[in-house]
Design a protein around this motif. Structure first.
Motif, short mmCIF file in Angstrom:
data_model
loop_
_atom_site.label_atom_id
_atom_site.label_comp_id
_atom_site.label_asym_id
_atom_site.label_seq_id
_atom_site.Cartn_x
_atom_site.Cartn_y
_atom_site.Cartn_z
N ARG A 102 -0.04 8.62 -17.29
CA ARG A 102 -0.33 7.57 -18.27
C ARG A 102 0.17 6.19 -17.84
O ARG A 102 0.05 5.23 -18.59
N PHE A 103 0.75 6.11 -16.61
CA PHE A 103 1.44 4.88 -16.23
C PHE A 103 0.46 3.72 -15.99
O PHE A 103 0.70 2.58 -16.41
N LYS A 104 -0.68 4.02 -15.33
CA LYS A 104 -1.64 2.93 -15.08
C LYS A 104 -2.21 2.39 -16.38
O LYS A 104 -2.45 1.19 -16.53
N GLU A 105 -2.42 3.29 -17.34
CA GLU A 105 -2.92 2.84 -18.64
C GLU A 105 -1.90 1.91 -19.30
O GLU A 105 -2.26 0.90 -19.91
N LEU A 106 -0.60 2.25 -19.14
CA LEU A 106 0.46 1.44 -19.73
C LEU A 106 0.47 0.04 -19.13
O LEU A 106 0.47 -0.96 -19.86
N VAL A 107 0.44 -0.08 -17.79
CA VAL A 107 0.54 -1.41 -17.17
C VAL A 107 -0.74 -2.21 -17.41
O VAL A 107 -0.70 -3.44 -17.45
N ARG A 108 -1.88 -1.52 -17.57
CA ARG A 108 -3.10 -2.27 -17.92
C ARG A 108 -2.96 -2.90 -19.30
O ARG A 108 -3.40 -4.02 -19.54
N GLU B 217 -5.93 -5.37 -12.16
CA GLU B 217 -6.29 -4.27 -11.27
C GLU B 217 -5.94 -4.62 -9.82
O GLU B 217 -5.57 -3.75 -9.04
N GLN B 218 -6.03 -5.90 -9.48
CA GLN B 218 -5.69 -6.31 -8.12
C GLN B 218 -4.21 -6.06 -7.83
O GLN B 218 -3.85 -5.56 -6.75
N ASN B 219 -3.33 -6.36 -8.77
CA ASN B 219 -1.90 -6.11 -8.58
C ASN B 219 -1.59 -4.62 -8.58
O ASN B 219 -0.68 -4.17 -7.86
N ILE B 220 -2.32 -3.84 -9.38
CA ILE B 220 -2.11 -2.39 -9.39
C ILE B 220 -2.48 -1.80 -8.03
O ILE B 220 -1.74 -0.99 -7.44
N ASP B 221 -3.65 -2.22 -7.49
CA ASP B 221 -4.07 -1.72 -6.17
C ASP B 221 -3.09 -2.14 -5.09
O ASP B 221 -2.75 -1.36 -4.19
N ARG B 222 -2.62 -3.40 -5.16
CA ARG B 222 -1.69 -3.88 -4.14
C ARG B 222 -0.37 -3.10 -4.18
O ARG B 222 0.21 -2.79 -3.13
N SER B 223 0.08 -2.76 -5.37
CA SER B 223 1.32 -1.98 -5.50
C SER B 223 1.16 -0.60 -4.88
O SER B 223 2.06 -0.08 -4.21
N GLU B 224 -0.02 0.03 -5.10
CA GLU B 224 -0.25 1.36 -4.54
C GLU B 224 -0.40 1.31 -3.02
O GLU B 224 0.00 2.22 -2.30
N GLN B 225 -0.98 0.20 -2.51
CA GLN B 225 -1.12 0.08 -1.07
C GLN B 225 0.21 -0.22 -0.39
O GLN B 225 0.46 0.24 0.73
N ARG C 57 3.86 3.96 -0.67
CA ARG C 57 3.32 5.32 -0.68
C ARG C 57 3.94 6.16 -1.79
O ARG C 57 3.29 7.00 -2.38
N ASN C 58 5.23 5.92 -2.03
CA ASN C 58 5.91 6.66 -3.09
C ASN C 58 5.40 6.21 -4.45
O ASN C 58 5.29 5.01 -4.72
N CYS C 59 5.07 7.17 -5.30
CA CYS C 59 4.47 6.86 -6.60
C CYS C 59 5.40 6.01 -7.47
O CYS C 59 5.01 5.03 -8.08
N LYS C 60 6.68 6.39 -7.52
CA LYS C 60 7.63 5.67 -8.37
C LYS C 60 7.87 4.26 -7.85
O LYS C 60 8.06 3.32 -8.62
N ASP C 61 7.88 4.08 -6.51
CA ASP C 61 8.04 2.74 -5.97
C ASP C 61 6.86 1.85 -6.37
O ASP C 61 7.04 0.66 -6.70
N ALA C 62 5.65 2.42 -6.33
CA ALA C 62 4.47 1.64 -6.74
C ALA C 62 4.54 1.28 -8.22
O ALA C 62 4.23 0.15 -8.61
N HIS C 63 4.96 2.24 -9.06
CA HIS C 63 5.07 1.96 -10.50
C HIS C 63 6.15 0.92 -10.78
O HIS C 63 6.00 0.08 -11.67
N TYR C 64 7.25 0.97 -10.01
CA TYR C 64 8.31 -0.03 -10.17
C TYR C 64 7.76 -1.42 -9.86
O TYR C 64 8.04 -2.39 -10.57
N GLN C 65 6.95 -1.53 -8.78
CA GLN C 65 6.38 -2.82 -8.42
C GLN C 65 5.45 -3.34 -9.50
O GLN C 65 5.40 -4.54 -9.78
N LEU D 249 5.73 -2.76 -12.75
CA LEU D 249 6.60 -3.28 -13.82
C LEU D 249 7.21 -4.62 -13.43
O LEU D 249 7.38 -5.51 -14.27
N LYS D 250 7.51 -4.80 -12.14
CA LYS D 250 8.08 -6.07 -11.67
C LYS D 250 7.06 -7.19 -11.83
O LYS D 250 7.42 -8.32 -12.24
N VAL D 251 5.80 -6.91 -11.54
CA VAL D 251 4.74 -7.91 -11.73
C VAL D 251 4.66 -8.31 -13.19
O VAL D 251 4.52 -9.49 -13.54
N TRP D 252 4.77 -7.30 -14.10
CA TRP D 252 4.73 -7.60 -15.55
C TRP D 252 5.90 -8.48 -15.97
O TRP D 252 5.71 -9.45 -16.69
N SER D 253 7.12 -8.13 -15.51
CA SER D 253 8.29 -8.90 -15.95
C SER D 253 8.27 -10.31 -15.39
O SER D 253 8.69 -11.25 -16.06
#
Length: 392
Positions: free
Chosen positions: A307-313, A319-327, A330-338, A340-344
């Motif tokens: 549900r994390f991508k739905e939350l950050v959307r 979507e560009q920042n979400i894709d960049r975080s995943e690229q 590689r670690n899922c939690k590191d991408a999700h942390y990034q 949240l950092k974009v949001w803050s």
């Protein structure tokens, strides 16, 4: 002797084979780490290229330096990002009551739905939504914001009115919430108030000014008389010491009695600074700062990964920042942390390492809207429900 040589040869062959296997495993792991952003790791031990947006994977690449076979998504489906999925996503239909299609579905982008004039787009948990009728401001209210595609009409109570329902306000008739102008002032009484109970409030300034002036003049006069007497006694004592033949009666001290009422009348002036100092004291506590990394790690443990991508959307991360975080991670939690950092970083308030409380409240409200009440309650009890004051 020959048996011994044969055993030695067999042992050497086994050792060399084991080194070959370990080297291939290590090199395979290194190759996996070296896959580019537009590639993915094939379980056969090499990197394959991803399909472009708008395409899906038909056949994986057969070996290193070969390309995967991709085909375009079928009509009514789309794929926004580079991928190696075998199926495309189904386009949404704008067929709900009072809805309309703003932009059509393409192979690379989902269709966008909106609402007809007089309605606004209201989103529910998940991907569910509806077109709701714009409200009209009720009795005792005025409009502060028009109804838009994404927001209902904004209303507030008129001046000197209080809210009685979801869409109505009533005039103030007594002291209550929203009618503070009818409440008695909580200002502490004036210590110099010495007028009679029958005096009208308009006479108070005219009475207090002369009284305060008289007390000041009286205190100053007493002080001047005291200093004059003290200097006179000092001078007289020095002259009597030089004239030993002077009568003893001349050395008798001159005693002055000061009225106790006059002294008491000047007391309020001496007490006044202490009251001002007390009112200027700092508060016993300062607001507790919420560290960004502390909040982020707690959220990563609470919110389900699916549900994390739905939350950050919903937090308006593009979507560009979400894709960049995943690229980038590689670690899922590191991408999700990034993410949240974009949001803050896009918010306002707080420092570079501190998260404002209104941002956390917005975060909790979105989780509740996503039907993740348990996650929202845990975050609220951790960061909002506890005492927000910390000792100096």
């Amino acid at each position: 002797m020959r048996k011994y040589q044969l055993c030695t040869c067999i042992l050497m062959v086994l050792i060399s084979q084991s080194y070959t296997i370990s080297d291939s495993a290590i090199s395979g792991g290194e190759k996996k780490k070296r896959c580019a952003d537009n590639e993915y790791w094939n379980e056969k031990g090499f990197c394959c290229d991803k399909c472009h947006p708008g395409d899906k994977l038909k056949e994986k690449c057969l070996g290193p330096n070969t390309r995967s076979e991709c085909v375009q998504c079928e009509n009514g489906t789309y794929m926004e990002n580079s991928n190696y999925n075998v199926n495309c996503f189904t386009c949404q239909k704008c067929t709900k009551p009072n809805s309309r299609e703003i932009s059509p579905c393409t192979f690379k982008m989902n269709s966008e739905c909106g609402c007809n004039p007089g309605y606004y787009f209201k989103k529910f948990a998940g991907l569910d939504w509806t077109c709701s009728l714009c409200k009209e401001c009720g009795r005792g209210q005025r409009k502060t914001g028009d109804c838009t595609e994404k927001q209902n009409t904004q209303c507030e109570c008129l001046e000197n009115h209080y809210k009685t329902g979801k869409n109505s306000c009533e005039p103030c008739v007594k002291c209550r919430a929203g009618c503070s102008h009818l409440c008695i002032s909580s200002t502490p009484p004036n210590p110099f108030r010495s007028v009679s109970p029958t005096a009208s409030p308009g006479m108070l300034p005219h009475v207090l000014v002369p009284v305060c002036a008289c007390i000041t003049v009286l205190a100053l006069g007493v002080f001047m008389v005291y200093e004059g007497i003290r200097l006179w006694k000092k001078k007289r004592h020095s002259s009597s010491s030089s004239q030993k033949s002077s009568p003893a009666s001349e050395d008798q001290p001159f005693i002055i009695t000061v009225s106790l009422e006059a002294i008491n009348e000047s007391v309020p002036f001496t007490e006044q600074p202490s009251k001002i100092e007390q009112s200027g004291k700092l508060p016993d506590c300062v607001p507790r700062e919420i560290k960004i990394h502390e909040f982020f790690y707690f959220v990563l443990d609470e919110v389900p990964i699916g549900r994390f991508k739905e939350l950050v959307r919903r937090l308006e991360v593009s979507e560009q920042n979400i894709d960049r975080s995943e690229q980038d991670h590689r670690n899922c939690k590191d991408a999700h942390y990034q993410m949240l950092k974009v949001w803050s970083d896009s918010g306002s308030g707080g420092g570079s390492h501190v998260l404002p409380f209104h941002c956390i409240q917005k975060f909790v409200d979105i989780l509740k809207d996503m039907n993740l009440a348990s996650c929202a309650d845990n975050i609220e009890s951790k960061f909002l429900s506890q005492d927000t004051c910390a000792p100096h």
